[in-house]
Write an enzyme that holds these catalytic residues in place. Structure first.
Site, PDB file in Angstrom:
ATOM      1  N   ASN A  84       0.829  -1.209   0.000  1.00 55.67           N
ATOM      2  CA  ASN A  84       0.000   0.000   0.000  1.00 55.67           C
ATOM      3  C   ASN A  84       0.863   1.258   0.000  1.00 55.67           C
ATOM      4  O   ASN A  84       2.001   1.270   0.484  1.00 55.67           O
ATOM      5  CB  ASN A  84      -0.961  -0.005   1.196  1.00 55.67           C
ATOM      6  CG  ASN A  84      -0.269  -0.115   2.549  1.00 55.67           C
ATOM      7  OD1 ASN A  84       0.709  -0.846   2.717  1.00 55.67           O
ATOM      8  ND2 ASN A  84      -0.792   0.610   3.528  1.00 55.67           N
ATOM      9  N   GLU A  86       0.332   5.587   0.558  1.00 48.88           N
ATOM     10  CA  GLU A  86      -0.556   6.688   0.949  1.00 48.88           C
ATOM     11  C   GLU A  86       0.123   8.033   0.696  1.00 48.88           C
ATOM     12  O   GLU A  86       1.310   8.206   1.025  1.00 48.88           O
ATOM     13  CB  GLU A  86      -0.911   6.592   2.436  1.00 48.88           C
ATOM     14  CG  GLU A  86      -1.618   5.296   2.809  1.00 48.88           C
ATOM     15  CD  GLU A  86      -1.728   5.093   4.318  1.00 48.88           C
ATOM     16  OE1 GLU A  86      -2.297   4.074   4.739  1.00 48.88           O
ATOM     17  OE2 GLU A  86      -1.231   5.963   5.075  1.00 48.88           O
ATOM     18  N   HIS A  97      -3.984   0.560  -2.649  1.00 50.13           N
ATOM     19  CA  HIS A  97      -4.000  -0.633  -1.816  1.00 50.13           C
ATOM     20  C   HIS A  97      -2.988  -1.653  -2.323  1.00 50.13           C
ATOM     21  O   HIS A  97      -2.639  -1.673  -3.506  1.00 50.13           O
ATOM     22  CB  HIS A  97      -5.402  -1.230  -1.780  1.00 50.13           C
ATOM     23  CG  HIS A  97      -6.415  -0.318  -1.139  1.00 50.13           C
ATOM     24  ND1 HIS A  97      -7.454  -0.789  -0.362  1.00 50.13           N
ATOM     25  CD2 HIS A  97      -6.554   1.033  -1.141  1.00 50.13           C
ATOM     26  CE1 HIS A  97      -8.182   0.228   0.083  1.00 50.13           C
ATOM     27  NE2 HIS A  97      -7.654   1.343  -0.396  1.00 50.13           N
ATOM     28  N   GLU A  99      -3.154  -4.817  -2.898  1.00 50.82           N
ATOM     29  CA  GLU A  99      -3.636  -5.703  -3.954  1.00 50.82           C
ATOM     30  C   GLU A  99      -3.558  -5.011  -5.314  1.00 50.82           C
ATOM     31  O   GLU A  99      -3.175  -5.623  -6.320  1.00 50.82           O
ATOM     32  CB  GLU A  99      -5.086  -6.127  -3.662  1.00 50.82           C
ATOM     33  CG  GLU A  99      -5.235  -6.950  -2.389  1.00 50.82           C
ATOM     34  CD  GLU A  99      -5.470  -6.111  -1.136  1.00 50.82           C
ATOM     35  OE1 GLU A  99      -6.100  -6.621  -0.192  1.00 50.82           O
ATOM     36  OE2 GLU A  99      -5.016  -4.943  -1.090  1.00 50.82           O
ATOM     37  N   CYS A 124     -10.085  -5.572   1.715  1.00 52.72           N
ATOM     38  CA  CYS A 124     -11.272  -4.752   1.995  1.00 52.72           C
ATOM     39  C   CYS A 124     -12.251  -4.850   0.826  1.00 52.72           C
ATOM     40  O   CYS A 124     -11.933  -5.375  -0.247  1.00 52.72           O
ATOM     41  CB  CYS A 124     -10.865  -3.305   2.234  1.00 52.72           C
ATOM     42  SG  CYS A 124     -10.222  -2.465   0.761  1.00 52.72           S
TER      43      CYS A 124
END
Length: 281
Positions: A84, A86, A97, A99, A124
């Site tokens: 991930n 950010e 994310h 994935e 998620c």
């Protein structure tokens, strides 16, 4: 290897032997995977599970401090790491994310059909919807918490590309003959808007990372080329210190542009950016 990866010394030593390098890879080809499995007496999935802490070490999570690693496995038993990412500024939507990172990493390397996605945390709902865009989502195995699931178990009664009439969901990007910047923009997966957009990070005249736009049938999980570009930099052991400028290439008839998003980031990071339009061919 980073200090976060020292716990599994046998894995670390095996990687250094096979790769002849102390640098953590962002992917393993089929032969490297096979050799590592032989050294460690494990199968491909067990190897991917052991490598999850290494994948998570690529994470950049200044807001959540929650570090997620994911590894995509293809039919050739190649492994593609992701983590991930950010943004330090702006709303929480400025995040990629793990994935998504692993899947784009696989796509950018022209991976074969993905068979497994191994994650160090449950995916998620946002990621499940993104994964559902894959052409073979129904056959994909998703593994986390030492459990294995057929992907449809994780997203029952799903909304997918077929619901909007898309007959060619996300598979390989059209990169076979890509050499010029517009070729990478044309490789965008955008069946819902036909937008073509690619971003590049340059060090001098050398491209050190690139990305293109990926859409999703649910729209919101569509993948910003900026976030993917930053993830690719991290996966290549590069930082903003290595970047001298950013470039954005977009088709002149696009219905929307990523110019403002990149401009905001360029101002925040104090890096120059150049925006190019290219004509249709």
């Amino acid at each position: 290897m980073s200090e976060n990866t020292h716990a599994d010394l046998s894995l670390t030593n095996a990687l250094q032997t096979v790769l002849a390098s102390k640098q953590l890879p962002n992917m393993l080809n089929s032969q490297q995977t096979k050799t590592l499995c032989n050294i460690l007496s494990c199968n491909v999935i067990e190897l991917a599970e052991r490598m999850l802490p290494l994948a998570a070490s690529f994470s950049f999570a200044p807001k959540s401090n929650f570090h997620v690693g994911a590894i995509a496995v293809d039919k050739q038993q190649q492994l593609f790491l992701g983590a991930n990412y950010e943004l330090e500024y702006g709303p929480l939507t400025g995040s990629l994310h793990a994935e998504q990172s692993a899947i784009f990493n696989a796509l950018s390397h022209q991976a074969d059909e993905l068979t497994d996605l191994v994650i160090n945390a449950a995916p998620c709902g946002y990621c499940r919807q993104f994964i559902n865009e894959l052409a073979n989502a129904a056959q994909l195995k998703v593994r986390f918490n030492q459990q294995s699931y057929d992907f449809p178990q994780l997203l029952p009664q799903s909304f997918g590309p077929n619901d909007l009439g898309v007959q060619a969901p996300l598979a390989k990007l059209k990169l076979d003959k890509a050499s010029q910047a517009p070729d990478f923009a044309k490789a965008s997966y955008a069946p819902y808007t036909q937008v073509q957009s690619a971003m590049f990070a340059y060090q001098g005249d050398k491209v050190i990372a690139w990305s293109c736009y990926l859409e999703n049938v649910a729209f919101n999980p569509s993948l910003s080329p900026l976030l993917t570009l930053l993830s690719q930099l991290t996966l290549n052991h590069l930082s903003l210190n290595n970047v001298e400028r950013f470039e954005l290439w977009e088709h002149k008839d696009n219905r929307f542009s990523f110019k403002q998003e990149l401009q905001n980031f360029a101002e925040h990071s104090q890096k120059p950016m150049v925006h190019h339009y290219y004509p249709s061919t």
